[in-house]
Design a protein around this motif. Structure first.
Motif, PDB file in Angstrom:
ATOM      1  N   VAL A 367      -3.932  41.448 -20.361  1.00  0.00           N
ATOM      2  CA  VAL A 367      -3.465  40.103 -20.026  1.00  0.00           C
ATOM      3  C   VAL A 367      -3.945  39.785 -18.531  1.00  0.00           C
ATOM      4  CG1 VAL A 367      -1.526  38.788 -19.624  1.00  0.00           C
ATOM      5  CG2 VAL A 367      -1.572  40.401 -21.670  1.00  0.00           C
ATOM      6  N   VAL A 368      -4.893  39.267 -18.296  1.00  0.00           N
ATOM      7  CA  VAL A 368      -5.287  38.511 -17.027  1.00  0.00           C
ATOM      8  C   VAL A 368      -4.363  37.607 -16.488  1.00  0.00           C
ATOM      9  CG1 VAL A 368      -7.191  37.478 -15.952  1.00  0.00           C
ATOM     10  CG2 VAL A 368      -7.734  39.078 -17.636  1.00  0.00           C
ATOM     11  N   GLN A 369      -4.032  36.503 -17.225  1.00  0.00           N
ATOM     12  CA  GLN A 369      -3.013  35.436 -17.147  1.00  0.00           C
ATOM     13  C   GLN A 369      -2.281  34.790 -18.096  1.00  0.00           C
ATOM     14  OE1 GLN A 369      -2.911  34.279 -13.859  1.00  0.00           O
ATOM     15  NE2 GLN A 369      -1.389  32.420 -14.222  1.00  0.00           N
ATOM     16  N   ASP A 370      -0.883  34.960 -17.776  1.00  0.00           N
ATOM     17  CA  ASP A 370       0.057  34.839 -18.955  1.00  0.00           C
ATOM     18  C   ASP A 370       0.183  33.247 -19.208  1.00  0.00           C
ATOM     19  OD1 ASP A 370       1.929  34.421 -20.804  1.00  0.00           O
ATOM     20  OD2 ASP A 370       3.600  35.344 -19.662  1.00  0.00           O
ATOM     21  N   LEU A 371      -0.486  32.432 -20.158  1.00  0.00           N
ATOM     22  CA  LEU A 371      -0.308  30.908 -20.234  1.00  0.00           C
ATOM     23  C   LEU A 371      -0.190  30.729 -21.755  1.00  0.00           C
ATOM     24  CD1 LEU A 371      -3.489  29.655 -17.966  1.00  0.00           C
ATOM     25  CD2 LEU A 371      -0.890  29.444 -17.562  1.00  0.00           C
ATOM     26  N   PRO A 372       0.484  29.711 -21.982  1.00  0.00           N
ATOM     27  CA  PRO A 372       0.728  29.134 -23.448  1.00  0.00           C
ATOM     28  C   PRO A 372      -0.325  28.676 -24.236  1.00  0.00           C
ATOM     29  CG  PRO A 372       1.367  27.356 -22.059  1.00  0.00           C
ATOM     30  CD  PRO A 372       1.087  28.461 -21.156  1.00  0.00           C
ATOM     31  N   VAL A 373      -1.482  29.354 -24.100  1.00  0.00           N
ATOM     32  CA  VAL A 373      -2.932  28.904 -24.836  1.00  0.00           C
ATOM     33  C   VAL A 373      -2.511  28.861 -26.426  1.00  0.00           C
ATOM     34  CG1 VAL A 373      -5.175  29.434 -25.299  1.00  0.00           C
ATOM     35  CG2 VAL A 373      -4.143  29.916 -23.050  1.00  0.00           C
ATOM     36  N   GLY A 374      -2.866  27.864 -26.980  1.00  0.00           N
ATOM     37  CA  GLY A 374      -2.499  27.662 -28.556  1.00  0.00           C
ATOM     38  C   GLY A 374      -1.174  27.458 -28.863  1.00  0.00           C
ATOM     39  N   GLN A 375      -0.271  27.212 -27.908  1.00  0.00           N
ATOM     40  CA  GLN A 375       0.979  27.479 -28.600  1.00  0.00           C
ATOM     41  C   GLN A 375       1.516  25.745 -28.879  1.00  0.00           C
ATOM     42  OE1 GLN A 375       3.174  30.220 -28.975  1.00  0.00           O
ATOM     43  NE2 GLN A 375       0.812  30.584 -28.951  1.00  0.00           N
ATOM     44  N   THR A 376       0.699  24.780 -28.598  1.00  0.00           N
ATOM     45  CA  THR A 376       1.019  23.427 -29.043  1.00  0.00           C
ATOM     46  C   THR A 376      -0.338  22.956 -29.759  1.00  0.00           C
ATOM     47  OG1 THR A 376       2.109  23.082 -26.925  1.00  0.00           O
ATOM     48  CG2 THR A 376       1.462  21.152 -28.182  1.00  0.00           C
ATOM     49  N   LEU A 377      -0.158  22.288 -30.894  1.00  0.00           N
ATOM     50  CA  LEU A 377      -1.272  21.951 -31.642  1.00  0.00           C
ATOM     51  C   LEU A 377      -0.845  20.635 -32.465  1.00  0.00           C
ATOM     52  CD1 LEU A 377      -3.709  24.051 -33.835  1.00  0.00           C
ATOM     53  CD2 LEU A 377      -2.662  21.724 -34.579  1.00  0.00           C
ATOM     54  N   TYR A 378      -1.519  19.605 -32.067  1.00  0.00           N
ATOM     55  CA  TYR A 378      -1.272  18.543 -33.018  1.00  0.00           C
ATOM     56  C   TYR A 378      -2.397  18.068 -33.719  1.00  0.00           C
ATOM     57  CZ  TYR A 378       2.689  17.427 -29.735  1.00  0.00           C
ATOM     58  OH  TYR A 378       3.854  17.499 -29.176  1.00  0.00           O
ATOM     59  N   ASP A 379      -2.514  17.474 -35.075  1.00  0.00           N
ATOM     60  CA  ASP A 379      -3.297  17.098 -35.888  1.00  0.00           C
ATOM     61  C   ASP A 379      -3.152  15.931 -36.596  1.00  0.00           C
ATOM     62  OD1 ASP A 379      -5.962  17.225 -37.159  1.00  0.00           O
ATOM     63  OD2 ASP A 379      -5.072  18.571 -38.686  1.00  0.00           O
ATOM     64  N   HIS A 380      -4.256  15.004 -36.793  1.00  0.00           N
ATOM     65  CA  HIS A 380      -3.987  13.831 -37.488  1.00  0.00           C
ATOM     66  C   HIS A 380      -4.265  13.978 -38.942  1.00  0.00           C
ATOM     67  CE1 HIS A 380      -4.978  11.079 -34.158  1.00  0.00           C
ATOM     68  NE2 HIS A 380      -3.760  11.165 -34.229  1.00  0.00           N
ATOM     69  N   ILE A 381      -3.305  13.811 -39.982  1.00  0.00           N
ATOM     70  CA  ILE A 381      -3.537  14.139 -41.206  1.00  0.00           C
ATOM     71  C   ILE A 381      -3.585  12.870 -41.983  1.00  0.00           C
ATOM     72  CG2 ILE A 381      -2.897  16.409 -41.399  1.00  0.00           C
ATOM     73  CD1 ILE A 381       0.040  15.515 -42.517  1.00  0.00           C
ATOM     74  N   ILE A 589      -6.069  18.370 -31.392  1.00  0.00           N
ATOM     75  CA  ILE A 589      -5.769  18.547 -29.966  1.00  0.00           C
ATOM     76  C   ILE A 589      -4.625  19.510 -29.476  1.00  0.00           C
ATOM     77  CG2 ILE A 589      -6.292  16.173 -29.884  1.00  0.00           C
ATOM     78  CD1 ILE A 589      -3.534  15.450 -29.213  1.00  0.00           C
ATOM     79  N   ALA A 590      -4.689  19.497 -28.139  1.00  0.00           N
ATOM     80  CA  ALA A 590      -3.413  20.194 -27.366  1.00  0.00           C
ATOM     81  C   ALA A 590      -3.528  21.552 -27.183  1.00  0.00           C
ATOM     82  CB  ALA A 590      -2.254  19.593 -27.626  1.00  0.00           C
ATOM     83  N   THR A 591      -4.336  22.314 -27.846  1.00  0.00           N
ATOM     84  CA  THR A 591      -4.405  23.892 -27.786  1.00  0.00           C
ATOM     85  C   THR A 591      -4.671  24.468 -26.539  1.00  0.00           C
ATOM     86  OG1 THR A 591      -6.649  23.682 -28.639  1.00  0.00           O
ATOM     87  CG2 THR A 591      -4.952  24.088 -30.265  1.00  0.00           C
TER      88      THR A 591
END
Length: 661
Positions: A367-381, A589-591
């Motif tokens: 771990v270089v930097q603890d960040l919420p990468v990928g923890q939010t994801l929205y999609d248009h279906i 988006i938002a990842t």
């Protein structure tokens, strides 16, 4: 022109094949029947495109034959390998990355390396009607959502297919080219959350900067531009069904408008990134004319595997990538910029040690930097199954009439045959269903009016490219729509604009060539399914108006295997139908979510710099922090334009050496 015609007429034949018996010959010649070109050994159209795009087939190395169709990119004469160091390294030549590379290399004293895992676009990708075919080729990343109970029930293995562009030009090479910007209030809310510089008036100037609109007068509006680079036009080929859609809309209170105008919601003719019926990808518009700049090096078929980060100073200083079996390590004097898209950008961050601490440790990544990468994801279906039978023939689009000799010649000459239609999309309408509780004039559904339906892809004797591109099970499709396959029909896809359900993305393992695990969490919030049902009721109301009743429009009672215990046309039936044909529109988006310091969900700041890491930015649709009423191609281009100015300003103010005009 003649060469183009011969190539297109050959590959566009509904039946085409190669001579597998003679390794010295690629094919045996052709003949015509009923105006169509084909070879004696019969293969489907989609197989021919597999070969044309380099996908493995029975003929060894047959993909190499088609390299001359591709727009060539590479290093300048005299260079056999990339430089050891560049000012900027951009990973991903998609909609944002192409713009960014073009703008940063405007200063000839600035060196830019642009890496792209895919191949350059080719002649066939210029054809709007070919969009569904490319969903099954090597021009896309074949991502699949992890299995989720209760959705994608009619898809292969009950998993939703998430194709993303894998090409110089990214998803703009294989999408449906729809140009939408989002509502002013949506961008203003993004800015109000602490994202300075992202209010509607801020982003509007960058939408306008790119745009070269030709829209029957709409381009004269102060919110549009006719002098930029990216052509935006109406689709030239239309059926009578689009007139019915717009007239029905008026009867239900939806005026015909420029739907990208900030002033009012309404319906309108679809606006696309095309010129004279030919696709205009981000690469074609922003890179092609500038690929001979000696300071811009574009390397296709180059897969980034890691961003190099100094752990002591937490500064990005280079990139590791693989090209043609060889691993390269190239340094960046100024910045490393991820423009790999909403799936690959967060994946690459996590592989480089930037992401959720516990998750990275579980995969054996330091771990270089603890960040919420990928923890939010929205999609248009969307839901493609609201199909209305017509009692009139020859009204809607059909593949069998689109791909013939006359259509090919007309498209080559004037760009106005059925081949110019992007998957038969003709109109866009924004509605606000009774389910919405938003106090502002923000729609919760986009209606995409189709001059036909998913039945129009040739039926039993055709390519079935649309249904295959969506990965609909053949048996589900046949049970649901078999009795009316290939018949004239009208449909409108409702697209859920502001889902309450939130997904996430994680690494599968530490192998950079493994696809990540994608959890869409579709329809886990009951509001989302209720909004879909309400939108279908609105579509039915449109179809019940006189403009559609001229054609005898009647909703078809599709027989979905999973829905046989429900009563047709009940709310329960339609919810089950949506859960059967749950289709993405590729707007993830938002990842790598944007947000100010202190935002617990943010990965990048409002200047798109990764929190806690110097000289590392993310510039693509993954930074958009919340849903907007927009297909993501135009916003990604806008983000590339805005990021280019932010980066120029950063280095101008820091040392004055890089003087950008």
């Amino acid at each position: 022109m003649l060469t183009n015609f011969l190539i297109l007429s050959s590959i566009f034949g509904v039946k085409c094949s190669y001579d597998y018996t003679n390794e010295d010959d690629i094919w045996t010649g052709s003949s015509t029947r009923n105006g169509k070109i084909f070879w004696p050994y019969q293969e489907s159209l989609i197989d021919a495109i597999h070969y044309a795009t380099g996908k493995q087939g029975p003929k060894k190395n047959i993909g190499d034959y088609f390299d001359f169709l591709r727009d060539p990119y590479g290093l300048p004469p005299g260079l056999s390998s990339p430089l050891p160091e560049y000012d900027f390294i951009i990973i991903g030549a998609g909609s944002a990355g192409s713009v960014l590379a073009s703008r940063l290399s405007e200063n000839r004293n600035t060196t830019v390396l642009l890496l792209e895992a895919g191949k350059p676009e080719m002649l066939l990708t210029d054809v709007p009607a070919m969009a569904p075919y490319f969903q099954s080729t090597d021009y896309v990343w074949h991502y699949y959502m992890e299995h989720q109970d209760g959705v994608c029930l009619g898809m292969e293995n009950e998993r939703c297919f998430w194709p993303r562009g894998k090409a110089v030009g990214g998803t703009s090479v294989i999408n449906y080219m729809i140009y939408t910007r989002g509502r002013p209030q949506e961008w203003d809310r993004i800015a109000a959350a602490g994202n300075y510089g992202w209010a509607y008036n801020d982003v509007l100037q960058y939408y306008k900067k790119s745009e070269r609109a030709k829209l029957d007068g709409y381009e004269n509006s102060p919110t549009r531009n006719k002098d930029g680079r990216m052509p935006v036009e109406f689709v030239q080929r239309r059926t009578k069904l689009i007139k019915a859609f717009l007239e029905a809309g008026k009867l239900l209170g939806h005026p015909t408008v420029d739907y990208n105008s900030p002033n009012e919601l309404g319906f309108g003719y679809v606006q696309v990134t095309a010129q004279d019926g030919h696709r205009q990808s981000a690469a074609k518009v922003f890179l092609h004319k500038h690929k001979n700049r000696r300071n811009l090096h574009v390397l296709p078929e180059s897969t980034a595997t890691r961003v190099l980060i100094d752990e002591q100073t937490k500064t990005a200083y280079g990139v590791e990538f693989v090209r043609k079996g060889k691993t390269y390590v190239i340094k960046a004097r100024k910045e490393v910029i991820l423009s790999a898209g909403p799936i690959a950008s967060p994946q690459l961050l996590m592989l480089s040690g930037v992401g959720p601490r516990d998750h990275l440790i579980s995969k054996g990544i330091h771990v270089v930097q603890d960040l919420p990468v990928g923890q939010t994801l929205y999609d248009h279906i969307c839901f493609p199954g609201a199909i209305f039978e017509l009692n009139t023939t020859g009204v809607s689009f059909n593949e069998n009439s689109a791909i013939d000799l006359t259509s090919i010649i007309s498209w080559l000459r004037d760009g106005d045959s059925d081949l110019a239609s992007p998957g038969a999309v003709e109109g866009i309408g924004y509605i606000k269903t009774p389910v919405s509780n938003d106090p502002e004039p923000i729609p919760d559904i986009e209606l995409i009016s189709i001059g036909g339906s998913i039945l129009a892809d040739g039926g039993p004797g055709g390519s079935k490219a649309v249904r295959k591109g969506m990965r609909i099970k053949e048996e589900v499709f046949n049970d649901a729509f078999g009795p009316i396959d290939t018949r004239d029909a009208w449909s409108a896809f409702p697209m859920l604009l502001h889902p309450k359900s939130v997904g996430r993305l994680e690494l599968r393992d530490r192998n950079p060539f493994s696809h990540p695990r994608i959890y869409g969490n579709y329809l886990t919030d009951k509001t989302d399914s209720a909004t879909f049902v309400a939108s279908i009721r609105h579509i039915q109301a449109l179809a019940a108006t006189e403009p559609f009743q001229k054609f005898g429009a009647r909703v078809y009672p599709a027989n979905y295997p999973a829905c046989r215990s429900t009563v047709f046309d009940s709310d329960e039936y339609w919810e089950c139908a949506v859960r059967t044909l749950t289709a993405t529109l590729h707007h993830q988006i938002a990842t790598c979510r944007m947000g100010p310091v202190g935002d617990p969900l943010a990965v990048v700041d409002p200047e798109l710099r990764v929190h806690g890491i110097s000289r590392l930015r993310v510039v693509d649709s993954s930074v958009i922090p919340r849903t907007t009423s927009a297909h993501t191609n135009a916003p990604a281009i806008m983000i590339g334009e805005k990021a280019a100015d932010m980066i120029k300003d950063t280095w101008r103010s820091s040392n004055g050496v890089y003087s950008y005009k």
